[in-house]
Design a protein around this motif. Structure first.
Motif, short mmCIF file in Angstrom:
data_model
loop_
_atom_site.label_atom_id
_atom_site.label_comp_id
_atom_site.label_asym_id
_atom_site.label_seq_id
_atom_site.Cartn_x
_atom_site.Cartn_y
_atom_site.Cartn_z
N GLU B 229 0.82 -1.20 0.00
CA GLU B 229 0.00 0.00 0.00
C GLU B 229 0.87 1.26 0.00
OE1 GLU B 229 -2.66 1.14 3.43
OE2 GLU B 229 -3.35 -0.86 2.90
N PHE B 230 1.93 1.18 0.81
CA PHE B 230 2.87 2.28 0.92
C PHE B 230 3.51 2.56 -0.44
CE2 PHE B 230 7.24 3.65 1.56
CZ PHE B 230 7.12 4.68 2.46
N LEU B 231 3.92 1.50 -1.14
CA LEU B 231 4.53 1.67 -2.46
C LEU B 231 3.56 2.32 -3.43
CD1 LEU B 231 6.57 -1.55 -3.18
CD2 LEU B 231 7.34 0.68 -2.42
N LEU B 232 2.31 1.90 -3.32
CA LEU B 232 1.28 2.43 -4.20
C LEU B 232 1.13 3.93 -3.98
CD1 LEU B 232 -0.95 1.61 -6.20
CD2 LEU B 232 -2.47 1.28 -4.26
N GLU B 233 1.20 4.36 -2.73
CA GLU B 233 1.04 5.78 -2.41
C GLU B 233 2.27 6.58 -2.83
OE1 GLU B 233 -1.63 7.43 -1.46
OE2 GLU B 233 -2.67 5.50 -1.62
N VAL B 234 3.47 6.04 -2.56
CA VAL B 234 4.70 6.76 -2.92
C VAL B 234 4.84 6.81 -4.44
CG1 VAL B 234 7.21 6.71 -2.78
CG2 VAL B 234 5.84 6.18 -0.77
N ASN B 235 4.43 5.73 -5.09
CA ASN B 235 4.37 5.64 -6.54
C ASN B 235 5.61 6.16 -7.26
OD1 ASN B 235 3.23 4.96 -8.93
ND2 ASN B 235 2.02 6.82 -9.13
N PRO B 236 6.75 5.48 -7.08
CA PRO B 236 7.98 5.93 -7.73
C PRO B 236 7.93 5.68 -9.25
CG PRO B 236 8.33 3.84 -6.64
CD PRO B 236 6.94 4.26 -6.30
N ASP B 237 8.69 6.51 -10.00
CA ASP B 237 8.78 6.30 -11.45
C ASP B 237 9.66 5.09 -11.77
OD1 ASP B 237 7.26 8.61 -12.08
OD2 ASP B 237 9.01 9.83 -11.58
N TRP B 238 10.66 4.86 -10.92
CA TRP B 238 11.58 3.76 -11.12
C TRP B 238 11.73 2.97 -9.83
CZ3 TRP B 238 14.01 2.51 -15.72
CH2 TRP B 238 13.86 3.45 -16.75
N ASN B 265 1.43 -3.72 -9.16
CA ASN B 265 1.25 -3.58 -10.61
C ASN B 265 0.54 -2.29 -11.00
OD1 ASN B 265 2.60 -5.91 -11.15
ND2 ASN B 265 0.77 -7.20 -11.26
N GLN B 266 -0.03 -1.58 -10.01
CA GLN B 266 -0.69 -0.32 -10.32
C GLN B 266 0.27 0.88 -10.26
OE1 GLN B 266 -4.30 0.36 -8.12
NE2 GLN B 266 -4.86 -1.79 -8.17
N THR B 267 1.52 0.66 -9.80
CA THR B 267 2.44 1.80 -9.68
C THR B 267 2.97 2.17 -11.07
OG1 THR B 267 4.31 0.32 -9.36
CG2 THR B 267 3.22 1.11 -7.37
N THR B 268 3.42 3.43 -11.18
CA THR B 268 3.98 3.91 -12.45
C THR B 268 5.14 3.03 -12.88
OG1 THR B 268 3.44 6.11 -11.66
CG2 THR B 268 4.87 5.96 -13.59
N GLN B 272 5.16 0.94 -16.43
CA GLN B 272 6.05 1.29 -17.52
C GLN B 272 7.23 0.33 -17.63
OE1 GLN B 272 6.91 5.45 -17.45
NE2 GLN B 272 4.73 5.91 -17.59
N GLY B 273 7.21 -0.70 -16.84
CA GLY B 273 8.31 -1.67 -16.90
C GLY B 273 9.62 -1.11 -16.37
N GLY B 303 19.10 -0.25 -17.41
CA GLY B 303 17.68 -0.12 -17.07
C GLY B 303 17.11 1.21 -17.54
N LEU B 304 17.85 2.29 -17.27
CA LEU B 304 17.37 3.63 -17.64
C LEU B 304 17.26 3.78 -19.15
CD1 LEU B 304 19.46 5.82 -15.15
CD2 LEU B 304 17.00 5.44 -15.08
N ASN B 305 18.20 3.19 -19.87
CA ASN B 305 18.18 3.33 -21.33
C ASN B 305 17.30 2.30 -22.02
OD1 ASN B 305 19.87 5.50 -21.27
ND2 ASN B 305 21.73 4.28 -21.44
N GLY B 306 16.93 1.25 -21.27
CA GLY B 306 16.27 0.10 -21.88
C GLY B 306 14.83 0.35 -22.25
#
Lengths: 320, 306
Positions: B229-238, B265-268, B272-273, B303-306
């Motif tokens: 739940e915490f991850l979902l709220e923080v919702n990091p791009d990477w 699976n709902q996080t950004t 975006q993989g 990872g960043l370029n992939g």
């Protein structure tokens, strides 16, 4: 009966609080104003309800396992973690993780339960050859046996570089519970119901082998049923949540102080007490370092050890 | 003889170097380190290490090592460890008797074995290579420089450090404008968050990828325990994942299975993989080793370029 009703109400209130404590915004208002696809409802269904159910199921079944164990061994200070049961379940889980890492959780859990059964049987076998049945000697023997089994487990884990995983298993923690990751705990509920059905037999067995046999009951069979309940519950809770120390000890003892030893009467109290106690501890663990969490085993360990000491000192005073 | 030749050759070379150094100018070098000063005479020939990061650094410089920790060797260094290396005890508990008997010229401790310094400094010249987690890249470079000095390999050290700087700049450039990130650690079904003081702090501090969280008071090992739940709220791009089970030996893939759930699976990052699995041994066991850090930087970059 009136008091039992009050206990049910308190447990339900705690469960409702548990549903609404967390990082995401899940308030009644947010739920009512959102559609089922929105985040509050999703979090409620995927995370909050499973977690609250997991807490209730594991709390109630661990407390019942402690109660059954105390009846079977006829000692107030015994519970799965002071009889080698939890350690054996842990060893079993480690062994099967090493040998067949790809097995489904259910299979691993069963192997873990078999180990728990064997470990508990060994504990009873050792007890039979201990002449002095001092109240405190029995749990001491169990703790020592648990220590030996734990050392074997640690040795294997160390050899295979699994120490960290072992620590994480044996650390009770509800933070990873989601829909699809707690359902094994319903087996614990089945065990609770079984314990309730067989409650009278356990009460009789708690009075000794001769007494039980005189009443025309098969003592051995009651013992085996008790062991199966205890082992299954220990394995299920260990595999899904991790170990929760002291729970099986404190709750049945506190209940016994209040309502006596007739298991038919104590089972609902013990189940409610276990669920309520773990609910309260988990809510504390989620609030103290919000938005991070403190694992349940730490909170229960701190509060539980204080109650355990209280019980020990109290018994001493009465015995003296 | 033949199959062990690289190690033996290296030992000969090191020995010969030390001989020439001694005959030419038998100079004493005073090396300062976190626990004091240690005097080294000439170029050490017989080298013992109690720490895999120190081994990693020595290996990067091409220095042969005679004694290594007896456990937890990271797989990315497996080929570099000589088969006849003396086992020196665990990362935490050195075998002092063996160390005393080895009569080595220098002994390196760091991080987990830093407390061995008090005992070992009376047995053998000991240097502490501990690195502050707050500035890992800087620390690694300082250690490479220090080791270059000890072994008279200053040019090689400068070359390595330049390569590291270049790699960091490359990752920095790749990370610019890509959003924020969180380093997760998974451990037997539990989740933790690593922050700017952790063993992978360089992701935030020195590569400049913003932390999705303002403050993480992370525990050193499992990170701060969090829920999905915490991850979902923080919702990091990477999300960069350290699979601690794999880092300490268990099968890989556990982290991926753990993260594949309805909430994560709902996080950004998941949608975006943007999930990068870091080499767990480099991240968790060696932490401050040159080649390990380079490996991790490469993985972040890919990872960043992939």
């Amino acid at each position: 009966m009136r008091w039992l009703g009050l206990a049910i109400v308190v447990t339900i209130v705690l469960a409702i609080i548990s549903l609404f404590v967390g990082v995401s915004d899940v308030s009644l208002g947010a739920l009512l104003s959102s559609s089922p696809e929105d985040r509050p409802m999703q979090v409620l269904l995927i995370s909050r309800i499973p977690r609250t159910l997991a807490i209730i199921l594991s709390g109630a079944s661990m407390a019942i396992a402690g109660l059954v164990m105390q009846m079977v061994v006829r000692n107030r200070f015994v519970e799965p973690s002071t009889a080698g049961t939890t350690e054996s379940a842990s060893l079993g889980f480690l062994v099967i993780t090493l040998l067949a890492p790809g097995w489904p959780l259910m299979g691993k859990m069963l192997v873990s339960a078999l180990f728990a059964l064997a470990g508990t049987a060994l504990f009873l076998r050792i007890l039979r050859s201990v002449p002095l049945r001092d109240v405190l000697l029995v749990p001491l023997v169990g703790i020592m046996l648990g220590g030996i089994i734990g050392a074997v487990t640690a040795f294997i884990a160390y050899r295979y570089g699994l120490m960290a995983s072992l620590l994480a298993w044996s650390m009770g923690d509800f933070s990873g519970i989601l829909r699809g990751r707690y359902e094994l705990l319903w087996i614990g509920l089945a065990c609770c119901i079984l314990a309730y059905i067989a409650a009278d037999r356990f009460t009789v067995a708690g009075m000794g082998k001769d007494f039980t046999t005189n009443l025309g009951l098969n003592y051995q069979r009651v013992m085996v049923l008790g062991l199966i309940i205890v082992s299954l519950v220990s394995a299920v809770v260990l595999v899904s949540v991790g170990s929760i120390p002291f729970l099986g000890l404190i709750v049945p003892n506190l209940v016994s102080l209040m309502v006596g030893d007739n298991m038919r009467r104590t089972v609902p109290w013990v189940a409610l007490g276990g669920a309520g106690f773990v609910l309260a501890c988990d809510i504390i663990g989620r609030i103290v370092r919000y938005p991070y969490e403190i694992p349940i085993s730490v909170v229960v360990g701190v509060i539980g050890s204080m109650i355990f000491l209280f019980l020990l000192l109290r018994t001493r005073r009465y015995a003296a | 003889m033949l199959n062990r030749s690289p190690a033996i050759l290296a030992a000969f070379v090191a020995g010969a170097l030390s001989l020439t150094a001694m005959t030419a100018v038998a100079q004493d070098k005073v090396i300062t380190h976190p626990q004091g000063e240690t005097t080294i005479s000439g170029v050490p020939a017989k080298v013992l290490v109690q720490d895999w990061a120190a081994f990693d650094n020595l290996n990067a410089l091409g220095v042969a090592v005679a004694g290594v920790p007896s456990s937890n060797g990271p797989s990315y260094l497996a080929d570099a460890v000589p088969a006849d290396a003396l086992p020196l005890g665990s990362l935490f508990e050195p075998d002092f008797e063996g160390i005393a008997a080895a009569e080595a010229d220098v002994y390196f401790v760091a991080a987990r074995s830093a407390s061995a310094y008090e005992t070992s400094k009376d047995l053998v010249p000991t240097i502490d290579l501990s690195v502050n987690n707050g500035a890992i890249i800087e620390g690694v470079k300082a250690n490479i420089t220090k080791l270059g000095e000890v072994f008279d390999l200053q040019d090689k050290a400068a070359e390595l450090n330049a390569a590291l700087d270049a790699k960091v700049d490359e990752v920095k450039a790749a990370a610019a404008g890509k959003g924020d990130a969180l380093v997760l650690v998974t451990n037997a079904g539990n989740l933790g968050v690593y922050g700017p003081d952790s063993r992978v702090s360089w992701v935030y501090n020195e590569v400049g990828i913003a932390s999705a969280l303002a403050d993480v008071k992370d525990g050193d090992h499992g990170g701060d325990a969090v829920s999905f739940e915490f991850l979902l709220e923080v919702n990091p791009d990477w999300v960069f994942v350290v699979d601690r089970d794999a880092g300490t030996g268990e099968n890989t893939g556990a982290a991926a299975a753990l993260l594949d759930n309805e909430l994560f699976n709902q996080t950004t990052a998941a949608q975006q993989g943007h999930i990068v699995y870091l080499d767990p041994q480099a991240a968790y066991i060696t932490m401050h080793g040159y080649q390990g850090v380079m490996l991790l930087l490469d993985q972040v970059l890919a990872g960043l370029n992939g």
